[in-house]
Design a protein around this motif. Structure first.
Motif, PDB file in Angstrom:
ATOM      1  N   SER A  16      -5.892  57.475  -4.242  1.00  0.00           N
ATOM      2  CA  SER A  16      -5.520  58.851  -4.591  1.00  0.00           C
ATOM      3  C   SER A  16      -6.590  59.508  -5.470  1.00  0.00           C
ATOM      4  CB  SER A  16      -4.169  58.861  -5.326  1.00  0.00           C
ATOM      5  OG  SER A  16      -4.294  58.224  -6.577  1.00  0.00           O
ATOM      6  N   GLU A  17      -6.583  60.819  -5.405  1.00  0.00           N
ATOM      7  CA  GLU A  17      -7.480  61.624  -6.232  1.00  0.00           C
ATOM      8  C   GLU A  17      -7.146  61.406  -7.714  1.00  0.00           C
ATOM      9  OE1 GLU A  17     -10.036  63.070  -5.554  1.00  0.00           O
ATOM     10  OE2 GLU A  17     -10.374  64.767  -6.897  1.00  0.00           O
ATOM     11  N   GLN A  18      -5.854  61.190  -8.002  1.00  0.00           N
ATOM     12  CA  GLN A  18      -5.448  60.994  -9.404  1.00  0.00           C
ATOM     13  C   GLN A  18      -6.098  59.746 -10.001  1.00  0.00           C
ATOM     14  OE1 GLN A  18      -3.429  62.068  -7.000  1.00  0.00           O
ATOM     15  NE2 GLN A  18      -1.914  63.482  -7.820  1.00  0.00           N
ATOM     16  N   VAL A  19      -6.124  58.666  -9.224  1.00  0.00           N
ATOM     17  CA  VAL A  19      -6.743  57.441  -9.758  1.00  0.00           C
ATOM     18  C   VAL A  19      -8.258  57.637  -9.892  1.00  0.00           C
ATOM     19  CG1 VAL A  19      -7.278  55.031  -9.196  1.00  0.00           C
ATOM     20  CG2 VAL A  19      -4.923  55.840  -9.094  1.00  0.00           C
ATOM     21  N   ARG A  20      -8.841  58.343  -8.955  1.00  0.00           N
ATOM     22  CA  ARG A  20     -10.289  58.586  -9.047  1.00  0.00           C
ATOM     23  C   ARG A  20     -10.598  59.390 -10.321  1.00  0.00           C
ATOM     24  NH1 ARG A  20     -14.043  61.931  -8.517  1.00  0.00           N
ATOM     25  NH2 ARG A  20     -12.741  63.724  -8.025  1.00  0.00           N
ATOM     26  N   LEU A  21      -9.792  60.444 -10.545  1.00  0.00           N
ATOM     27  CA  LEU A  21     -10.018  61.285 -11.736  1.00  0.00           C
ATOM     28  C   LEU A  21      -9.774  60.497 -13.029  1.00  0.00           C
ATOM     29  CD1 LEU A  21      -8.278  64.611 -10.640  1.00  0.00           C
ATOM     30  CD2 LEU A  21     -10.717  64.285 -11.085  1.00  0.00           C
ATOM     31  N   ALA A  22      -8.696  59.707 -13.025  1.00  0.00           N
ATOM     32  CA  ALA A  22      -8.355  58.934 -14.232  1.00  0.00           C
ATOM     33  C   ALA A  22      -9.449  57.912 -14.535  1.00  0.00           C
ATOM     34  CB  ALA A  22      -7.010  58.244 -14.049  1.00  0.00           C
ATOM     35  N   HIS A  23      -9.960  57.282 -13.511  1.00  0.00           N
ATOM     36  CA  HIS A  23     -11.023  56.297 -13.713  1.00  0.00           C
ATOM     37  C   HIS A  23     -12.272  56.977 -14.268  1.00  0.00           C
ATOM     38  CE1 HIS A  23     -14.248  53.466 -12.102  1.00  0.00           C
ATOM     39  NE2 HIS A  23     -13.671  52.884 -13.127  1.00  0.00           N
ATOM     40  N   ASP A  24     -12.600  58.126 -13.706  1.00  0.00           N
ATOM     41  CA  ASP A  24     -13.766  58.879 -14.158  1.00  0.00           C
ATOM     42  C   ASP A  24     -13.616  59.257 -15.640  1.00  0.00           C
ATOM     43  OD1 ASP A  24     -16.220  60.075 -13.236  1.00  0.00           O
ATOM     44  OD2 ASP A  24     -15.250  62.000 -13.702  1.00  0.00           O
ATOM     45  N   CYS A  25     -12.406  59.704 -16.002  1.00  0.00           N
ATOM     46  CA  CYS A  25     -12.134  60.121 -17.382  1.00  0.00           C
ATOM     47  C   CYS A  25     -12.210  58.918 -18.331  1.00  0.00           C
ATOM     48  CB  CYS A  25     -10.748  60.763 -17.422  1.00  0.00           C
ATOM     49  SG  CYS A  25     -10.459  61.745 -18.878  1.00  0.00           S
ATOM     50  N   LEU A  26     -11.671  57.810 -17.872  1.00  0.00           N
ATOM     51  CA  LEU A  26     -11.684  56.577 -18.684  1.00  0.00           C
ATOM     52  C   LEU A  26     -13.122  56.108 -18.934  1.00  0.00           C
ATOM     53  CD1 LEU A  26      -9.523  54.701 -19.868  1.00  0.00           C
ATOM     54  CD2 LEU A  26      -9.384  53.572 -17.655  1.00  0.00           C
ATOM     55  N   VAL A  27     -13.936  56.161 -17.901  1.00  0.00           N
ATOM     56  CA  VAL A  27     -15.330  55.707 -18.045  1.00  0.00           C
ATOM     57  C   VAL A  27     -16.103  56.662 -18.958  1.00  0.00           C
ATOM     58  CG1 VAL A  27     -17.514  55.381 -16.802  1.00  0.00           C
ATOM     59  CG2 VAL A  27     -15.381  54.476 -15.849  1.00  0.00           C
ATOM     60  N   LYS A  28     -15.900  57.972 -18.741  1.00  0.00           N
ATOM     61  CA  LYS A  28     -16.710  58.946 -19.502  1.00  0.00           C
ATOM     62  C   LYS A  28     -16.173  59.184 -20.903  1.00  0.00           C
ATOM     63  CE  LYS A  28     -18.353  61.585 -15.545  1.00  0.00           C
ATOM     64  NZ  LYS A  28     -17.839  62.552 -14.565  1.00  0.00           N
ATOM     65  N   ASN A  29     -14.855  59.302 -21.017  1.00  0.00           N
ATOM     66  CA  ASN A  29     -14.260  59.711 -22.306  1.00  0.00           C
ATOM     67  C   ASN A  29     -13.556  58.583 -23.054  1.00  0.00           C
ATOM     68  OD1 ASN A  29     -15.046  62.416 -21.869  1.00  0.00           O
ATOM     69  ND2 ASN A  29     -13.290  62.679 -20.502  1.00  0.00           N
ATOM     70  N   GLY A  30     -13.265  57.496 -22.355  1.00  0.00           N
ATOM     71  CA  GLY A  30     -12.632  56.353 -23.007  1.00  0.00           C
ATOM     72  C   GLY A  30     -11.117  56.404 -22.996  1.00  0.00           C
ATOM     73  N   TYR A  31     -10.546  57.425 -22.371  1.00  0.00           N
ATOM     74  CA  TYR A  31      -9.089  57.505 -22.299  1.00  0.00           C
ATOM     75  C   TYR A  31      -8.722  58.326 -21.071  1.00  0.00           C
ATOM     76  CZ  TYR A  31      -9.291  62.417 -23.357  1.00  0.00           C
ATOM     77  OH  TYR A  31      -9.553  63.759 -23.251  1.00  0.00           O
ATOM     78  N   ALA A  32      -7.462  58.270 -20.687  1.00  0.00           N
ATOM     79  CA  ALA A  32      -6.932  59.191 -19.677  1.00  0.00           C
ATOM     80  C   ALA A  32      -5.470  59.460 -20.021  1.00  0.00           C
ATOM     81  CB  ALA A  32      -7.045  58.603 -18.272  1.00  0.00           C
ATOM     82  N   ILE A  33      -5.066  60.713 -19.849  1.00  0.00           N
ATOM     83  CA  ILE A  33      -3.656  61.066 -20.035  1.00  0.00           C
ATOM     84  C   ILE A  33      -3.068  61.359 -18.662  1.00  0.00           C
ATOM     85  CG2 ILE A  33      -2.040  62.703 -21.086  1.00  0.00           C
ATOM     86  CD1 ILE A  33      -4.077  63.007 -23.323  1.00  0.00           C
TER      87      ILE A  33
END
Ligand SMILES: O=C(O)CCC(=O)C(=O)O
Length: 266
Positions: A16-33
């Protein structure tokens, strides 16, 4: 602050796009909401279950099986049974897909419990969830080795308190004293996941209710949190004899590091 709406995922959550976005956010920002992951009534019911089954954890005193983690704030064990044994919490398909992407396909549930901020809890010290691996020079270059996944049983906000996070701090060699944190509102049904290296702190609970934050630590299979279970009387995971019998192979993989014999606890 980026938020990911997790409604309307159809098909394999891993794609899903949601997991792709969450992974990207986690890698770049260190968290995902992640918003709208759980039905709100399910989380409200869990909050009631917490108050009924775990009333002893509402006292301002460290017990044998709990750890003081700040003024009026404790890390407590939660049994993988009743409502809390629901696999949609510790093995949520969306979250597991994200965890396997961010860590490895063999990632484990290393610990399961709650951080309980009692009414009147004060601002917690800024911290990482455990010391960095190797050294401050090397750690920022590495991929994540463990993640804290938090499901608030009471909305996280200015009144109840929240987890203040320092975006991108998983890549810092030392803490940046000039940085200001973000204090997300995390409603019932939403959740937050952060890299173990991220600097963060619990904020004061100014309400008259305890704020339990149900958490699961996901980790690479070889990793064990070295700081939050320092007492022999604490348990990282607690479950009854039937727990493993009911698990699908895929869910059992999340516990591949522990002995599934009836009385085993880790
Ligand atoms: O209370 C919170 O929201 C966060 C607590 C926390 O970060 C911790 O105890 O490690």
């Amino acid at each position: 602050m980026m938020r990911i709406d997790c409604r309307n995922i159809s098909g394999d959550p891993g794609k899903s796009e949601q997991v792709r976005l969450a992974h990207d956010c986690l890698v770049k920002n260190g968290y995902a909401i992640l918003d709208h992951v759980f039905p709100e009534d399910k989380i409200r019911a869990l909050n009631c279950e917490f108050h009924e089954q775990y009333a002893k954890y509402r006292q301002d005193r460290e017990l044998d099986d709990t750890l003081w983690v700040g003024e009026r704030r404790f890390l407590v064990p939660i049994d993988l049974s009743g409502g809390f044994g629901d696999p949609s919490l510790y093995a949520n398909p969306l979250v597991v897909a994200l965890v396997r992407e961010a860590l490895e396909p063999d990632a484990i549930v290393e610990a399961y419990g709650a951080i309980v901020s009692l009414s009147g809890s004060t601002e917690q010290d800024i911290h990482r969830d455990s010391p960095v691996l190797f050294s401050n020079d090397i750690a920022p270059l590495l991929p994540a080795h463990a993640l804290t996944f938090g499901i608030p049983l009471l909305e996280m906000n200015e009144l109840h308190g929240t987890t203040a996070i320092f975006p991108k701090s998983h890549r810092w060699k030392v803490f940046d004293q000039q940085a200001s944190p973000q204090c997300p509102v995390v409603p019932i049904g939403s959740c937050v996941i952060w890299d173990f290296r991220l600097f963060h702190r619990g904020t004061p609970n100014r309400s008259d209710m305890p704020r339990p934050l149900l958490y699961a630590t996901y980790a690479r299979r070889w990793y064990q949190d070295p700081v939050n279970f320092v007492k022999a009387t604490q348990r990282r995971l607690t479950f009854g004899p039937a727990f493993f019998e009911g698990l699908t192979d895929d869910r059992r993989k999340l516990f591949s590091h522990i002995d599934p014999s009836p009385a085993a606890e880790s």
